[in-house]
Design a protein around this motif. Structure first.
Motif, PDB file in Angstrom:
ATOM      1  N   LEU A 172      28.824  47.092  40.302  1.00  0.00           N
ATOM      2  CA  LEU A 172      29.680  46.218  39.504  1.00  0.00           C
ATOM      3  C   LEU A 172      29.313  44.750  39.752  1.00  0.00           C
ATOM      4  CD1 LEU A 172      33.081  47.992  40.202  1.00  0.00           C
ATOM      5  CD2 LEU A 172      31.900  47.918  37.995  1.00  0.00           C
ATOM      6  N   PRO A 173      29.390  43.905  38.722  1.00  0.00           N
ATOM      7  CA  PRO A 173      29.109  42.475  38.921  1.00  0.00           C
ATOM      8  C   PRO A 173      30.261  41.778  39.621  1.00  0.00           C
ATOM      9  CG  PRO A 173      29.803  42.853  36.666  1.00  0.00           C
ATOM     10  CD  PRO A 173      29.712  44.216  37.314  1.00  0.00           C
ATOM     11  N   ASP A 174      29.951  40.789  40.445  1.00  0.00           N
ATOM     12  CA  ASP A 174      31.005  39.956  41.025  1.00  0.00           C
ATOM     13  C   ASP A 174      31.717  39.186  39.916  1.00  0.00           C
ATOM     14  OD1 ASP A 174      30.277  40.814  43.540  1.00  0.00           O
ATOM     15  OD2 ASP A 174      29.051  39.060  43.982  1.00  0.00           O
ATOM     16  N   VAL A 175      32.998  38.896  40.156  1.00  0.00           N
ATOM     17  CA  VAL A 175      33.813  38.154  39.188  1.00  0.00           C
ATOM     18  C   VAL A 175      34.358  36.905  39.872  1.00  0.00           C
ATOM     19  CG1 VAL A 175      35.843  38.199  37.693  1.00  0.00           C
ATOM     20  CG2 VAL A 175      34.456  40.276  37.983  1.00  0.00           C
ATOM     21  N   TYR A 176      34.065  35.750  39.284  1.00  0.00           N
ATOM     22  CA  TYR A 176      34.543  34.470  39.822  1.00  0.00           C
ATOM     23  C   TYR A 176      35.491  33.825  38.817  1.00  0.00           C
ATOM     24  CZ  TYR A 176      30.808  34.633  43.327  1.00  0.00           C
ATOM     25  OH  TYR A 176      29.992  34.984  44.375  1.00  0.00           O
ATOM     26  N   TYR A 177      36.663  33.456  39.291  1.00  0.00           N
ATOM     27  CA  TYR A 177      37.611  32.700  38.468  1.00  0.00           C
ATOM     28  C   TYR A 177      37.889  31.392  39.192  1.00  0.00           C
ATOM     29  CZ  TYR A 177      41.739  31.766  35.530  1.00  0.00           C
ATOM     30  OH  TYR A 177      42.641  31.219  34.654  1.00  0.00           O
ATOM     31  N   LEU A 178      37.260  30.319  38.712  1.00  0.00           N
ATOM     32  CA  LEU A 178      37.337  29.011  39.362  1.00  0.00           C
ATOM     33  C   LEU A 178      38.165  28.082  38.491  1.00  0.00           C
ATOM     34  CD1 LEU A 178      33.577  28.669  40.432  1.00  0.00           C
ATOM     35  CD2 LEU A 178      35.431  29.951  41.531  1.00  0.00           C
ATOM     36  N   VAL A 179      39.301  27.656  39.003  1.00  0.00           N
ATOM     37  CA  VAL A 179      40.244  26.839  38.240  1.00  0.00           C
ATOM     38  C   VAL A 179      40.250  25.427  38.820  1.00  0.00           C
ATOM     39  CG1 VAL A 179      42.644  26.565  37.535  1.00  0.00           C
ATOM     40  CG2 VAL A 179      41.657  28.862  37.735  1.00  0.00           C
ATOM     41  N   PHE A 180      39.934  24.456  37.967  1.00  0.00           N
ATOM     42  CA  PHE A 180      39.881  23.053  38.387  1.00  0.00           C
ATOM     43  C   PHE A 180      41.047  22.311  37.742  1.00  0.00           C
ATOM     44  CE2 PHE A 180      35.664  24.775  38.864  1.00  0.00           C
ATOM     45  CZ  PHE A 180      35.331  24.360  40.145  1.00  0.00           C
TER      46      PHE A 180
END
Length: 516
Positions: A172-180
């Motif tokens: 599975l691909p890594d999932v990044y949720y980056l909130v600025f």
């Protein structure tokens, strides 16, 4: 004749209560921002421990615990009271003048305490009772929301049926949720801030991102936006309002932010490890489902606020050292950047959530990353300071993306998004009482237009369901449909504001008022 029975009122314990009171009072006044009692314990124990040590030293010097306690209480009140005196003056008195006057007042009171007769039991009883009442009042104020009806932190989010199309979790691909936080949309930056963000957005596109350049936030404040995007649905405002203890009580939404949320819960069901990268804002400091929480070991938001009420803040000003909260702000973000650069090397599959309080004020990073002092920021416009911090942040985002791509075994899914836009000038003048029903279209656009970019490897953006005006409520619906076998319908893109922060859950729709 029988001696009077000794009771607690005659014991010299008021220094401990005097040291505890500023801590519990400040925590009580900010209870709406707190979702656990964790930030309270360390400063409370340090304050009480410091007071006990002070009493012990003075006891050795004076050979009289009652006089020692009296002098200790004077010094403790002087230490913790300065910041409140400064607030009462409203900045009308120069800091140097106030500091000198405050030190003279404390010295005079200390001399009176030093010269008090042996065993000043009467004063001890008065101070014990008074300080106990003050502490008890604040403790009750703290306990009320924590003991009353509230959402349990172990709330379990609804599970989604997921079929990722791969047999092994490590495929599975890594999932990044980056909130600025408060990162404005490109056209807003160009029109209102005189900043061309095109080169940065082009750099994202070169790295495989789709930039939704007409995107809006669904809600105007961080906790509302994040709970909505991480649950992939609009909020039940009536339910939140019913749970609120007052019109400005944000506790119901803050606790939802820390409780089970559909996105991380669904990914964990697939075998993902949840890495939570926290800033110093307590409501997003952790989540019940997080497997690993990364947070700078420096002072918390509450501890920093407490220190700013003490005489130490005046000493730093006199010595021309940057205010403590500015240094902490830099430290927290430098730590977050360090973790984000390194986290790609950890084994997957992993879900990484980071809430980064930039380009959110205070403005402490110049364009090249060097420190901006309070005096430098005061000499420029708000938007100039924002623009400089934004330029620094852009460089950091690109470096982080490059580090993640270089260290990932499989091409990762990445969402780079803002939770809300920056504060318009009129709103900044009255953040609690500003009525958004009276906002101009330009003010609504500045507060609602956000950065929103998606990296969906191996998938054509339009075929996956992306489009220029997509809003965060649909972000993970697209991701889950494209990679994990769901068939979630996309929701209508709607934008909401609340009347004011004093009426936090009085929500109204502004979608049709936005010009673009």
């Amino acid at each position: 004749m029988r001696a009077a029975r000794a009771d607690w009122t005659s014991l010299p314990i008021h220094p401990l209560l005097a040291a505890a009171y500023p801590v519990v009072f400040l925590f009580a006044t900010n209870a709406a921002e707190q979702v656990t009692l964790d930030p309270l314990w360390t400063p409370l124990l340090l304050a009480i421990g410091g007071a006990a040590a002070l009493v012990a030293v003075l006891w050795l010097l004076l050979r009289d615990p009652w006089r020692a306690a009296l002098l200790a209480t004077v010094l403790i009140v002087g230490f913790f009271g300065y910041g409140h005196a400064w607030n009462l003056t409203g900045g009308l008195v120069p800091r140097g003048v106030l500091l000198a006057g405050w030190l003279i007042l404390v010295a005079f009171a200390a001399v009176l305490a030093w010269r008090a007769g042996r065993r000043p039991v009467g004063a001890t009883r008065v101070l014990n009772v008074l300080s106990a009442i003050l502490v008890a009042t604040s403790v009750v104020a703290i306990a009320a929301p924590f003991l009353g009806p509230r959402i349990a932190l172990d709330f379990t989010a609804d599970r989604l049926p997921m079929s990722p199309g791969v047999e092994e979790p490590d495929e599975l691909p890594d999932v990044y949720y980056l909130v600025f936080d408060r990162y404005a949309r490109g056209d807003v930056l160009a029109e209102l801030y005189g900043h061309d963000n095109g080169p940065f957005l082009s750099e994202l596109e070169e790295r495989g991102f789709y930039v939704a350049d007409e995107s809006w936030s669904n809600y105007s404040k961080t906790p509302l936006s994040l709970v909505s995007s991480l649950n992939m649905e609009y909020l039940d405002i009536e339910e939140l309002r019913a749970e609120a203890a007052a019109d400005d009580d944000r506790e119901p939404i803050h606790r939802r932010l820390r409780a089970g949320l559909r996105v991380p819960a669904a990914l964990k069901d697939l075998g993902y490890t949840y890495h939570h990268i926290a800033n110093w804002w307590e409501p997003s400091a952790t989540n019940v489902d997080a497997d690993h929480v990364y947070r700078d070991a420096g002072p918390t938001e509450f501890t920093t606020a407490l220190l700013q009420t003490t005489i130490l803040s005046a000493i730093w000003q006199v010595e021309a050292i940057d205010p403590f909260d500015w240094r902490v702000y830099r430290s927290h973000h430098e730590y977050e950047f360090e973790v984000l650069r390194a986290i790609g090397e950890l084994p997957g599959p992993k879900y990484v959530f980071a809430h980064v309080l930039l380009p959110h004020e205070p403005y402490v990073f110049d364009s090249d990353g060097s420190a901006m002092t309070e005096e430098e920021v005061a000499g420029m416009s708000e938007r100039e300071a924002y623009r400089r911090q934004l330029e620094f942040l852009n460089d950091q985002i690109l470096e982080i993306v490059d580090e993640i791509l270089a260290s990932s075994e499989r091409s990762p899914i990445m969402l780079i998004q803002a939770d809300e836009g920056p504060f318009p000038p009129r709103y900044r003048l009255n953040t609690l009482g500003f009525d958004w029903r009276q906002a101009t279209p330009s003010e609504l656009e500045e507060k609602s237009g956000i950065l929103n970019a998606y990296r969906l490897p191996g998938v054509e953006p339009e075929e996956a369901g992306l489009y220029p005006s997509i809003t965060p409520v649909n972000s993970f619906r697209v991701v889950f449909n494209a990679y994990f076998g769901t068939d979630l319908p996309l929701l209508p893109d709607r934008v909401y504001a609340h009347v004011s922060q004093n009426e936090f859950f009085d929500i109204f729709e502004i979608t049709d008022q936005l010009r673009r």
